[in-house]
Design a protein around this motif. Sequence first.
Motif, PDB file in Angstrom:
ATOM      1  N   HIS A  42       0.870  -1.168   0.000  1.00 26.70           N
ATOM      2  CA  HIS A  42       0.000   0.000   0.000  1.00 26.70           C
ATOM      3  C   HIS A  42       0.908   1.220   0.000  1.00 26.70           C
ATOM      4  O   HIS A  42       2.122   1.132   0.256  1.00 26.70           O
ATOM      5  CB  HIS A  42      -0.953   0.008   1.208  1.00 26.70           C
ATOM      6  CG  HIS A  42      -0.247  -0.055   2.533  1.00 26.70           C
ATOM      7  ND1 HIS A  42       0.193   1.062   3.202  1.00 26.70           N
ATOM      8  CD2 HIS A  42       0.099  -1.127   3.312  1.00 26.70           C
ATOM      9  CE1 HIS A  42       0.781   0.697   4.331  1.00 26.70           C
ATOM     10  NE2 HIS A  42       0.734  -0.645   4.425  1.00 26.70           N
ATOM     11  N   TYR A 110      -8.340   3.708   1.524  1.00 27.87           N
ATOM     12  CA  TYR A 110      -8.997   2.816   0.558  1.00 27.87           C
ATOM     13  C   TYR A 110      -8.170   1.545   0.379  1.00 27.87           C
ATOM     14  O   TYR A 110      -8.720   0.430   0.389  1.00 27.87           O
ATOM     15  CB  TYR A 110      -9.172   3.553  -0.770  1.00 27.87           C
ATOM     16  CG  TYR A 110      -9.744   2.681  -1.863  1.00 27.87           C
ATOM     17  CD1 TYR A 110     -11.107   2.460  -1.951  1.00 27.87           C
ATOM     18  CD2 TYR A 110      -8.908   2.084  -2.802  1.00 27.87           C
ATOM     19  CE1 TYR A 110     -11.622   1.647  -2.961  1.00 27.87           C
ATOM     20  CE2 TYR A 110      -9.420   1.279  -3.809  1.00 27.87           C
ATOM     21  CZ  TYR A 110     -10.785   1.061  -3.892  1.00 27.87           C
ATOM     22  OH  TYR A 110     -11.304   0.261  -4.871  1.00 27.87           O
ATOM     23  N   GLN A 111      -6.853   1.690   0.288  1.00 33.84           N
ATOM     24  CA  GLN A 111      -6.021   0.514   0.054  1.00 33.84           C
ATOM     25  C   GLN A 111      -5.920  -0.355   1.310  1.00 33.84           C
ATOM     26  O   GLN A 111      -5.940  -1.589   1.223  1.00 33.84           O
ATOM     27  CB  GLN A 111      -4.633   0.950  -0.401  1.00 33.84           C
ATOM     28  CG  GLN A 111      -4.611   1.583  -1.784  1.00 33.84           C
ATOM     29  CD  GLN A 111      -3.205   1.851  -2.281  1.00 33.84           C
ATOM     30  OE1 GLN A 111      -2.225   1.677  -1.535  1.00 33.84           O
ATOM     31  NE2 GLN A 111      -3.094   2.297  -3.540  1.00 33.84           N
ATOM     32  N   GLU A 114      -9.123  -2.273   1.820  1.00 37.55           N
ATOM     33  CA  GLU A 114      -9.190  -3.345   0.811  1.00 37.55           C
ATOM     34  C   GLU A 114      -8.319  -4.521   1.219  1.00 37.55           C
ATOM     35  O   GLU A 114      -8.719  -5.686   1.103  1.00 37.55           O
ATOM     36  CB  GLU A 114      -8.751  -2.776  -0.536  1.00 37.55           C
ATOM     37  CG  GLU A 114      -8.720  -3.794  -1.660  1.00 37.55           C
ATOM     38  CD  GLU A 114      -8.199  -3.198  -2.948  1.00 37.55           C
ATOM     39  OE1 GLU A 114      -7.095  -3.587  -3.387  1.00 37.55           O
ATOM     40  OE2 GLU A 114      -8.891  -2.331  -3.519  1.00 37.55           O
ATOM     41  N   GLN A 117      -9.987  -6.361   4.173  1.00 37.06           N
ATOM     42  CA  GLN A 117     -11.175  -7.114   3.761  1.00 37.06           C
ATOM     43  C   GLN A 117     -10.800  -8.366   2.974  1.00 37.06           C
ATOM     44  O   GLN A 117     -11.533  -9.362   3.012  1.00 37.06           O
ATOM     45  CB  GLN A 117     -12.089  -6.222   2.930  1.00 37.06           C
ATOM     46  CG  GLN A 117     -12.794  -5.143   3.746  1.00 37.06           C
ATOM     47  CD  GLN A 117     -13.666  -4.263   2.885  1.00 37.06           C
ATOM     48  OE1 GLN A 117     -13.534  -4.238   1.677  1.00 37.06           O
ATOM     49  NE2 GLN A 117     -14.550  -3.495   3.529  1.00 37.06           N
ATOM     50  N   ASP A 118      -9.662  -8.326   2.278  1.00 37.27           N
ATOM     51  CA  ASP A 118      -9.239  -9.498   1.512  1.00 37.27           C
ATOM     52  C   ASP A 118      -8.464 -10.499   2.353  1.00 37.27           C
ATOM     53  O   ASP A 118      -8.273 -11.648   1.934  1.00 37.27           O
ATOM     54  CB  ASP A 118      -8.356  -9.059   0.328  1.00 37.27           C
ATOM     55  CG  ASP A 118      -9.161  -8.299  -0.710  1.00 37.27           C
ATOM     56  OD1 ASP A 118     -10.408  -8.408  -0.691  1.00 37.27           O
ATOM     57  OD2 ASP A 118      -8.545  -7.603  -1.561  1.00 37.27           O
ATOM     58  N   VAL A 150     -18.098  -4.331   1.539  1.00 36.05           N
ATOM     59  CA  VAL A 150     -17.076  -5.047   0.777  1.00 36.05           C
ATOM     60  C   VAL A 150     -17.418  -4.953  -0.715  1.00 36.05           C
ATOM     61  O   VAL A 150     -18.545  -5.235  -1.132  1.00 36.05           O
ATOM     62  CB  VAL A 150     -16.990  -6.518   1.219  1.00 36.05           C
ATOM     63  CG1 VAL A 150     -15.939  -7.257   0.387  1.00 36.05           C
ATOM     64  CG2 VAL A 150     -16.669  -6.603   2.703  1.00 36.05           C
ATOM     65  N   ARG A 153     -15.069  -7.471  -7.515  1.00 33.92           N
ATOM     66  CA  ARG A 153     -14.105  -7.020  -8.518  1.00 33.92           C
ATOM     67  C   ARG A 153     -14.687  -5.952  -9.429  1.00 33.92           C
ATOM     68  O   ARG A 153     -14.026  -4.946  -9.727  1.00 33.92           O
ATOM     69  CB  ARG A 153     -13.634  -8.220  -9.339  1.00 33.92           C
ATOM     70  CG  ARG A 153     -12.631  -7.868 -10.424  1.00 33.92           C
ATOM     71  CD  ARG A 153     -12.100  -9.089 -11.123  1.00 33.92           C
ATOM     72  NE  ARG A 153     -11.399  -9.967 -10.185  1.00 33.92           N
ATOM     73  CZ  ARG A 153     -10.849 -11.134 -10.536  1.00 33.92           C
ATOM     74  NH1 ARG A 153     -10.940 -11.553 -11.786  1.00 33.92           N
ATOM     75  NH2 ARG A 153     -10.211 -11.877  -9.636  1.00 33.92           N
ATOM     76  N   ARG A 156     -14.972  -2.666  -7.529  1.00 29.71           N
ATOM     77  CA  ARG A 156     -13.680  -2.026  -7.329  1.00 29.71           C
ATOM     78  C   ARG A 156     -13.219  -1.346  -8.624  1.00 29.71           C
ATOM     79  O   ARG A 156     -12.658  -0.246  -8.599  1.00 29.71           O
ATOM     80  CB  ARG A 156     -12.651  -3.052  -6.889  1.00 29.71           C
ATOM     81  CG  ARG A 156     -12.801  -3.487  -5.434  1.00 29.71           C
ATOM     82  CD  ARG A 156     -11.736  -4.496  -5.059  1.00 29.71           C
ATOM     83  NE  ARG A 156     -11.884  -4.932  -3.680  1.00 29.71           N
ATOM     84  CZ  ARG A 156     -11.136  -5.867  -3.099  1.00 29.71           C
ATOM     85  NH1 ARG A 156     -10.171  -6.449  -3.808  1.00 29.71           N
ATOM     86  NH2 ARG A 156     -11.344  -6.207  -1.834  1.00 29.71           N
ATOM     87  N   GLU A 160     -12.475   2.657  -8.892  1.00 32.68           N
ATOM     88  CA  GLU A 160     -11.149   3.171  -9.214  1.00 32.68           C
ATOM     89  C   GLU A 160     -11.114   3.940 -10.537  1.00 32.68           C
ATOM     90  O   GLU A 160     -10.154   4.668 -10.787  1.00 32.68           O
ATOM     91  CB  GLU A 160     -10.164   2.006  -9.247  1.00 32.68           C
ATOM     92  CG  GLU A 160      -9.976   1.369  -7.865  1.00 32.68           C
ATOM     93  CD  GLU A 160      -9.160   0.083  -7.911  1.00 32.68           C
ATOM     94  OE1 GLU A 160      -8.678  -0.263  -9.028  1.00 32.68           O
ATOM     95  OE2 GLU A 160      -9.009  -0.583  -6.873  1.00 32.68           O
TER      96      GLU A 160
END
Length: 770
Positions: A42, A110-111, A114, A117-118, A150, A153, A156, A160
């Motif tokens: 990140h 944001y990163q 992410e 959450q992953d 969440v 793909r 996201r 972005e």
Amino acid sequence: MAGQEFGHHLGLPRALSALPLSPLTPGYAHLLATQHAAGLRHIGELFTSGPGLRVLDGVFVPVGARGRRRVDHALLADLGRGTGPAAALANQLAELHRHDPQTLRRVVLYQLIELLQDHPRGQHPDTARSLGIHAEEAAGLVAAARVRPVLDRAQRAAAESLADAWAEHRLRRVRTLLERLPRTGRDPSLGTLRTTLSRRLGHADAALDAARDAERAGDTEAATEEYLRVLRLAADDRKALFSLVRIHRPRHDDRAEPLRCVLGPESAVLTWDATEPGVTWRILRLRRTGRGSTEVREVRQVAPAEGGAGGIEDRAVPLGSVVRYVALPVRQGRVDGVPLVAREMAVTPEVSDLALTDGRERIDGTWRTPPGATEVTVEHTGPDGLTAHLPCGDGRFTATGLPPGPHRFRVVCHYRTPEGQSVASAGAAATRTVHRWPDPVRTLTATAEGEGIRFTWTGGEDGLPRKGTEVRLVCWPGEAPFPGTELAVSEVPVPLPWSRRDGDGDGEVLCPPPGTHAEVAAVAVLGERAVAGPTVTVEAPVPVTGLSARRQADGQVQVVLDWPEGTGLLTVSWTEGDGRTGERAVAAHQYRRQGLRLPVGRGGVRVRAVPAPRASGSVVALPSAAEAVLPPDASVAYRLVPGPRRMLRRGKPLIRVTLSSPDPAPDPSPGSSSDPSSDPSSEGVQTGLPDSLPEFVCVARSGTLRPRGPADGTTVLRIAGAELLELRTVEYELDSAPCPVPYTLRGFLLGEHATSVRLEEPSPATLVVR
């Protein structure tokens, strides 16, 4: 103590007041690529390599034991000094921070959310601390990741790319991306974006309605202004774009096209006049899809042209589709002027370099197939107007059995559209005329006739003079073309310049000059076209001259001749009087080193010499053979015989002259023809003695020295050749001494045939008379 869920008081002013669903950062994809090139999970890892990063109330890095420093423009500028992906990333962040200081915290949050959450253990503060987060903020960050929705793909990708679409004024695209994002969550920036978007879309829809009203009223100028207003608000408004294209597309009667498009084998080339300074041209490609809709793709943005003209090449043009190109003038990111519209064009490139070559009842075609063509077909239309398909290979075809006249060919390329449909091109057409060609010569035969050669052939019926054609006998300067090769008459050598001889029968009789060794070809010629035929090898050796033969003492015959220039081998043959024959091959080096001797008998012999062919299988025009004839080996012997004793004294000495020959004496009776040589027309070898023998003369000279010649002394005996030929042996008595004794006798042969008769002389001591 930190709260257990988002919203609890964390002891920090405005901590986690907003959770970003989108980075809302223009150029985020490029930023992310630079980050990955630097090897960072990140962006926060750019500022510190260990734990201690704070992100809840701004982005801070640890300083000293308990201090911290806010990440500002100065810190980013320090990190941007140097080279490499990390320095490039720092410079990009410094530029974003200069425009909006809140962007850095938004991107980092944001990163991090992410990543949490992953992560399988993203709900544990230890996971946040492993990402470099300060221990005091780890629980709050985990709570934020648990509360924020969440994103999958697709969501996201929408989040972005949202800022780029907004920066490009693509409001319709922004609305589509926002609809993909969840409406739950606490991201006030997205709420503000939705409000602003709704307001601008309302203005765009109102301008669109006004444009339609003006267009229905026939005021295209007012409609154009309203449509342009729509595009300034929403650059991706398809309805406004299609309406402008419809209004400003070229008409059929327009000679000047504002946007010119030329389709090549692998691309489409666009050119236009770009005289307005400071205008960036946005090139769009409109494509009809198989579902009846129109697809819009941006090809490229072209910077203002310095020379007053613009041009690009679209190498990604979809094959098999119908496209139209549009050039939008853009200032400061917004459409600023009427678009340039090209004519509609089918993207079905034709073959290039199409070439047709006619032959005998045949036309060959070649071309270059454009890349992407799935198939190429050829249509043929003959002089009768009938059309048929021809089989073709890789970039070529051959049409055979064609009648004379014009023939038209259309080469069609087939393509597969993106939707899987097969589409054919209009086709590249060309016409070629098939002309009459001569019938080729099938066989060529050469037959030697003395010093000439008779050439006959089969085929070439179309080359008969009554049909305006000919069969030409030629010698090719190099390697002869293969029989059946089609040629232009300018490629055919001139006919053989050999002298012609009248002769009975078919064909032509030619006399090749001495020393000829050539490949003679028959070529059928009709007008400006010719067909190569077969060849034969012919020779004309240089004749042998200066042939003569002379008998040797050992019984052989010495042959002397002038060796012909350029000849490597001679065939020497002989025929003896009794019918026996012989033949010998003599090489040039052998003759020059050893000479030539023939083992023949004492009888008459005829010697012939002719050059041998240089190559086996060639037809040879032999010159007249060099010939020499030797009569039988006749000899005249003489000796002094003592006189017979008479009582008490010896008689006078005798001179005995004897003619000897292997053949019997000729019949002296008149009219006798037993001797073949007596017949002037006989071609046989002379087997008898010549009719006229040389005269025998005997002279005496005082002393013991032999006379040197028939005039060196006193003549004591003279016998005519006819007498000697009749009697064969003649004896002459020396009546009185011709000169004072002692004296020496010697005989000589005189006359025309003196060299043809051998004189056998006894020992000089036996010829002394005392």
